[in-house]
Design an enzyme around this catalytic site. Sequence first.
Site, mmCIF file in Angstrom:
data_model
loop_
_atom_site.group_PDB
_atom_site.id
_atom_site.type_symbol
_atom_site.label_atom_id
_atom_site.label_comp_id
_atom_site.label_asym_id
_atom_site.label_seq_id
_atom_site.Cartn_x
_atom_site.Cartn_y
_atom_site.Cartn_z
ATOM 1 N N ARG A 93 25.358 43.937 -0.136
ATOM 2 C CA ARG A 93 24.253 44.154 -1.081
ATOM 3 C C ARG A 93 23.161 43.184 -0.951
ATOM 4 O O ARG A 93 22.080 43.375 -0.692
ATOM 5 C CB ARG A 93 24.806 43.994 -2.555
ATOM 6 N N ILE A 166 19.246 30.639 5.121
ATOM 7 C CA ILE A 166 18.393 31.671 5.354
ATOM 8 C C ILE A 166 19.416 32.978 5.713
ATOM 9 O O ILE A 166 20.086 32.876 6.836
ATOM 10 C CB ILE A 166 17.338 31.420 6.296
ATOM 11 N N GLU A 366 18.723 33.003 -5.421
ATOM 12 C CA GLU A 366 17.766 33.530 -6.120
ATOM 13 C C GLU A 366 17.531 32.865 -7.658
ATOM 14 O O GLU A 366 17.311 33.705 -8.304
ATOM 15 C CB GLU A 366 18.089 35.007 -6.233
#
Length: 387
Positions: A93, A166, A366
């Site tokens: 995901r 990253i 996030e």
Amino acid sequence: MTTQLQHVFDYDDLLTDTEREWQAKARAFARERIAPVIEDDFERAHFRRELIGLLGQQGFLGMHLSGYGCAGTGAVAYGLVCLELEAADSGWRTFVSVQGSLAMSAIHKYGSEAQKQTWLPRMARGEAVGCFALTEAQGGSDPAAMMTTARRDGDDWVLDGTKRWIGLASIADVAVVWATTPDGVRGFLVPTDTPGFTATPITGKLAMRASIQCDVVLDGVRLAGDAILPGANGLSGPFGCLNEARFGIVWGAMGAARSCLEAALERSTARSVFGKPIGQHQLTQAKLADMLVEYEKGVLLAHRLGRLKERGALTPAQISVGKLNNVREALEIAHTTRAILAGDGITNEWPVMRHAANLEAVRTYEGTDDIHALVIGRALTGLAAFA
């Protein structure tokens, strides 16, 4: 595992035929392509790159975007795909999120027409991979403190700095790099074969082991003047993309939760203690009931946010509610399932410890729990408490 969770709520009744088709396609892909190999991939810290093109063929990459070879689906259909992929593993995901919700969304939202035509069709097909280089080691949740710079040198831009955590950077073809300029934070498209760009996978991870996260160094990276994303000015640029990714997490976390709950149900009916299945004991049924309640609430919350997004009415605070609640509850479901499975719950015979480890990472990226709590607190009080 063979047990499939049945909703107490008739959730399918809330979906369109098209949304059900996308979910079924994603569930089949996850169970046929990812599930049979994920435990071995996690153990070996192996990213199965050959699945990228297959994900593109399924239409999953940038599927919520319109044009340029993207499927142009609604938000709920995209969320359902995230749920099914994360039911197999959070890493896949995450791949779809980094590729579609971060890198492709940045180009789609803020890029020039030439940039969109160059990158988006190839990325949608899985022929090119993108990454989103925002986070820095010293900044974390404070992107305003970023130290990566972009300066003018004639008609060119020159980028210097470092980024950390990253996703996909070492296999990416293009990086969306955010840097400070005299005019504020701006985004740049950096082909990863540009001299001075280096991406090094982070090793020693105990979560997201079948995924790739990197340290990135930008050492005098020289770009043509048109490498800048013309539509992105200030931190609203990267934040607009982060909200896209956070939306996918709201759904994806419930996929991991469902996988754990299915494991708990299977174990509860197959294993007996004190002369009867453990699922016939009151304490176990209470745990199963609590997990089911939180799972159902999480899916219904995700669905509500999806419908708001489709209307253009979704707010950052609402996304923060979803991310904070659903990841937190998915982790609690994983922990409770581990307890129901007893000693076997720590083995890779079951997916539970892998999901729990991955969700610890999902809980951090996030936006941490603390950051999302402060976003919600600001919405409640009108007062910012980030500093």
